[in-house]
Motif scaffolding. Sequence first.
Motif, short mmCIF file in Angstrom:
data_model
loop_
_atom_site.label_atom_id
_atom_site.label_comp_id
_atom_site.label_asym_id
_atom_site.label_seq_id
_atom_site.Cartn_x
_atom_site.Cartn_y
_atom_site.Cartn_z
N GLU A 67 -5.88 117.58 67.60
CA GLU A 67 -5.70 117.59 66.24
C GLU A 67 -4.53 116.61 65.69
OE1 GLU A 67 -5.47 121.90 65.87
OE2 GLU A 67 -7.52 122.15 66.52
N PRO A 68 -4.46 116.81 64.36
CA PRO A 68 -3.14 116.04 63.74
C PRO A 68 -2.05 116.61 64.16
CG PRO A 68 -5.16 115.84 62.25
CD PRO A 68 -5.73 116.61 63.39
N ALA A 69 -2.10 118.14 64.16
CA ALA A 69 -1.02 118.78 64.45
C ALA A 69 -0.34 118.56 65.99
CB ALA A 69 -1.25 120.28 64.11
N ASP A 70 -1.51 117.97 67.06
CA ASP A 70 -1.24 118.04 68.15
C ASP A 70 -0.40 116.37 68.19
OD1 ASP A 70 -2.33 120.20 69.44
OD2 ASP A 70 -4.36 119.19 69.23
N LEU A 71 -0.98 115.66 67.66
CA LEU A 71 -0.42 114.32 67.57
C LEU A 71 1.14 114.39 67.00
CD1 LEU A 71 -3.55 112.07 66.50
CD2 LEU A 71 -2.39 112.10 68.79
N SER A 72 1.21 115.14 65.96
CA SER A 72 2.59 115.20 65.39
C SER A 72 3.49 115.70 66.54
CB SER A 72 2.42 116.02 64.08
OG SER A 72 3.63 116.15 63.50
N LEU A 73 3.11 116.80 67.20
CA LEU A 73 3.78 117.50 68.15
C LEU A 73 4.20 116.38 69.44
CD1 LEU A 73 5.01 120.37 69.22
CD2 LEU A 73 3.28 120.40 70.42
N CYS A 74 3.40 115.27 69.38
CA CYS A 74 3.58 114.40 70.48
C CYS A 74 4.68 113.41 70.15
CB CYS A 74 2.20 113.55 70.63
SG CYS A 74 1.05 114.54 71.41
N CYS A 75 5.03 113.24 68.79
CA CYS A 75 5.97 112.74 68.28
C CYS A 75 7.29 113.37 68.03
CB CYS A 75 5.70 112.04 66.67
SG CYS A 75 4.29 111.30 66.74
N ALA A 76 7.53 114.58 68.52
CA ALA A 76 8.50 115.48 68.23
C ALA A 76 9.60 115.55 69.15
CB ALA A 76 7.81 116.94 68.10
N SER A 77 11.08 116.00 68.42
CA SER A 77 12.04 116.80 69.21
C SER A 77 12.13 118.03 68.80
CB SER A 77 13.33 115.83 69.08
OG SER A 77 13.14 114.50 69.39
N HIS A 78 11.27 118.76 69.11
CA HIS A 78 10.89 120.05 68.51
C HIS A 78 12.11 121.33 68.70
CE1 HIS A 78 9.27 122.01 71.88
NE2 HIS A 78 8.47 120.98 72.31
N SER A 79 11.95 122.28 68.12
CA SER A 79 13.06 123.25 68.36
C SER A 79 12.58 124.23 69.26
CB SER A 79 13.26 123.87 66.90
OG SER A 79 13.99 123.04 66.06
N GLY A 80 11.45 124.20 69.72
CA GLY A 80 11.19 125.26 70.84
C GLY A 80 10.58 126.57 70.28
N GLU A 81 10.27 126.43 69.07
CA GLU A 81 9.73 127.64 68.22
C GLU A 81 8.35 128.19 68.92
OE1 GLU A 81 9.60 126.44 64.32
OE2 GLU A 81 11.54 125.83 64.22
N PRO A 82 7.93 129.41 68.84
CA PRO A 82 6.65 129.69 69.24
C PRO A 82 5.63 128.67 68.93
CG PRO A 82 7.67 131.59 68.48
CD PRO A 82 8.56 130.50 68.20
N ARG A 83 5.54 128.38 67.63
CA ARG A 83 4.24 127.36 67.26
C ARG A 83 4.23 126.11 68.24
NH1 ARG A 83 6.51 125.95 60.89
NH2 ARG A 83 8.66 125.57 61.71
N HIS A 84 5.54 125.62 68.42
CA HIS A 84 5.70 124.31 69.19
C HIS A 84 5.21 124.65 70.72
CE1 HIS A 84 9.01 123.65 66.00
NE2 HIS A 84 8.11 122.90 65.75
N GLU A 232 6.29 119.90 60.19
CA GLU A 232 6.86 121.25 61.06
C GLU A 232 6.83 121.01 62.52
OE1 GLU A 232 4.15 121.12 59.53
OE2 GLU A 232 2.46 122.03 60.73
N MET A 233 5.84 120.09 62.86
CA MET A 233 5.63 120.03 64.30
C MET A 233 6.85 119.03 64.96
SD MET A 233 3.50 121.81 65.81
CE MET A 233 3.21 123.19 64.96
N VAL A 234 7.20 117.94 63.91
CA VAL A 234 8.19 117.05 64.27
C VAL A 234 9.41 117.50 64.91
CG1 VAL A 234 9.13 114.77 63.98
CG2 VAL A 234 6.95 115.20 63.43
N GLY A 235 9.77 118.61 64.03
CA GLY A 235 11.23 119.26 64.44
C GLY A 235 11.13 120.68 64.44
N GLY A 236 11.21 121.28 63.01
CA GLY A 236 11.04 122.78 63.21
C GLY A 236 11.71 123.12 61.88
N GLU A 237 12.11 124.63 61.67
CA GLU A 237 12.62 125.40 60.81
C GLU A 237 13.99 124.70 60.59
OE1 GLU A 237 13.91 129.71 59.23
OE2 GLU A 237 12.34 129.33 60.97
N SER A 238 14.49 124.15 59.62
CA SER A 238 15.98 123.80 59.11
C SER A 238 16.17 122.42 60.02
CB SER A 238 16.96 124.81 59.14
OG SER A 238 16.54 125.76 58.50
N ARG A 239 15.07 121.73 60.00
CA ARG A 239 15.44 120.37 60.65
C ARG A 239 15.12 119.24 59.97
NH1 ARG A 239 14.34 120.31 66.30
NH2 ARG A 239 15.14 118.19 66.02
#
Lengths: 340, 340
Positions: A67-84, A232-239
């Motif tokens: 899904e788009p959210a998956d593709l966005s996560l592929c571009c991420a340096s995410h925060s390791g939140e549960p949603r990521h 929200e998938m690319v980074g996370g909260e307060s990113r």
Amino acid sequence: MNVVANVYRGDQMESSHLGHIAVVDQHGNLLYSYGDPDRLTFARSSMKPLQAIPIIETGTADRYQLEPADLSLCCASHSGEPRHRTRAMSMLERAGQPEATLQCGTHVPRHEESYKELIRAGKPLTPVYSNCSGKHAGMIATATHMGEDVASYHLPEHPVQQRILDVVADITGYPREKITLGIDGCGVPVHRLPLVNYAWAFAKLAKPEVIDNPVRQDAARRIVEAMVAHPEMVGGESRYCTDLMNAFGGRIFGKAGAESVYCLGDRERGIGIAVKIEDGGARAIYPVVNEVLRQLGIGVDGALKTLHAYTNPPITNMSGSVVGRVETTFQLLQENRSIC
Amino acid sequence: MNVVANVYRGDQMESSHLGHIAVVDQHGNLLYSYGDPDRLTFARSSMKPLQAIPIIETGTADRYQLEPADLSLCCASHSGEPRHRTRAMSMLERAGQPEATLQCGTHVPRHEESYKELIRAGKPLTPVYSNCSGKHAGMIATATHMGEDVASYHLPEHPVQQRILDVVADITGYPREKITLGIDGCGVPVHRLPLVNYAWAFAKLAKPEVIDNPVRQDAARRIVEAMVAHPEMVGGESRYCTDLMNAFGGRIFGKAGAESVYCLGDRERGIGIAVKIEDGGARAIYPVVNEVLRQLGIGVDGALKTLHAYTNPPITNMSGSVVGRVETTFQLLQENRSIC
């Protein structure tokens, strides 16, 4: 001296940061610069949007119903939140691969509560907590879909990394044979190119119609659409990446990289911006990016105001009192040359 | 450009750091420099050995039977290990003050296991975990001993801070009225002086006999003796200050400061060294200090070898593989001028 930001304690300068900036349009014209716009730079994670393109081009995204959210996560340096973590695990599951396939290594995630939960439960950190687990899940899914060796997907000679190198050379407009490689923090190859070429790549992503190859054009468009639809998938909260894309409501897409790199594209004006802080420290990069946008007149009527916390970030002490601030100091220089 | 260190990824330069260095003898002669040795610099925690002097001069140390290890902890940016916290609490107890008197604020300690224990127990961070809790305990003990207001010991106008300002002006040889103040990370005043004056101060601490005032001379000697007798109190496990002083077995005393400052004294040659990394990032400071020592011929026969892990520290990725390194790049310039 190409100082881009000073750090003040009270009203006295304490430290300062040098930097390099390139602003390029979709046709490869350098419009503005500061410092050395040709500085050879490891773009690090700011190239994740390019690294994600083969996931679409190979048919991997459609095969595993990403899904788009998956593709966005592929571009991420995410925060390791549960949603990521949940989404990265789901991508691996759809490709039929276990978490242990991830070669990104482990680090303490930015999301403190997730780390504290692990400590309380007496559990070790695992690779899905890595900020790069989405990118790696995409690479693993691609190797699986293509019937390639999965265990070695992270090595430079693997087809997964070779396809990425092709895409980077193509979209940045920089000869493949001139690109030198290093190993990124997450174990995959990382590319070293002039800053102007990263800016041009993001300008092309901003206006994918300038990409000749129709398959690649479509893939680039899907990646950017996914990022701005799911910041929200690319980074996370307060990113910053997340807040930047939310603030601009689809106009701007941006991605940070380690050692203080930032790349972003303006989909309205068709320009790309690439910034490198010389010392690699994280503190100055977001103030500088905000100031570049301000000087270019992008978002001055609203979006930048919602990002004001990043513009002159306060320096606080351990009791939470404000004892200093970061201030940008540069003025973009007008340029007019083709980098093609 | 006064580059002091480059950071390589593979064999390619990724980032670089500017810096300033001053090497001064006990008589106030600038012997060597790099960058701007007169750079106005907040010395931050590297001035803790000077900040500790009034604890002795006022009779506080004798009144509360502060041991050398206590005095060393007063000069510390410690890791928050149990031995540091126990000793800081004991100092407060001897002065009859509760932990809540500490105005240093809270932060996650470097000692991971201590932090994890708190999380597992569901307990909050408290001020004694702060790397500055020893310094603050010394200030509180001094205010208590002198019958001064204890609650406001951290404010610039308080006698505790005024005595420190006197000592800093005296030992650095810099006019008190020219010293500008900021607020440090732990909430107390921090002083801004030229780098050469910090180097001179550490040269005087290295040869206290050049300090005219016999009470101050004795206090300076006791502080330095305490630091080299108890290096483990100044930092902690795997900390440069601790490892440096252990390696030199009493010859060298040194103290790091935030925003990448380092000051050290060589008790054999009677010289002081002060270093500031322009961007304030921590990465380059220890390699640069090691290289200054090497160029000065200090410890090349042994001590520097035991500090080799700090000389060209590897850059590792999240899997623990070495993917780069930090390399120093400067050559000290010979000088010959008095700063008095």
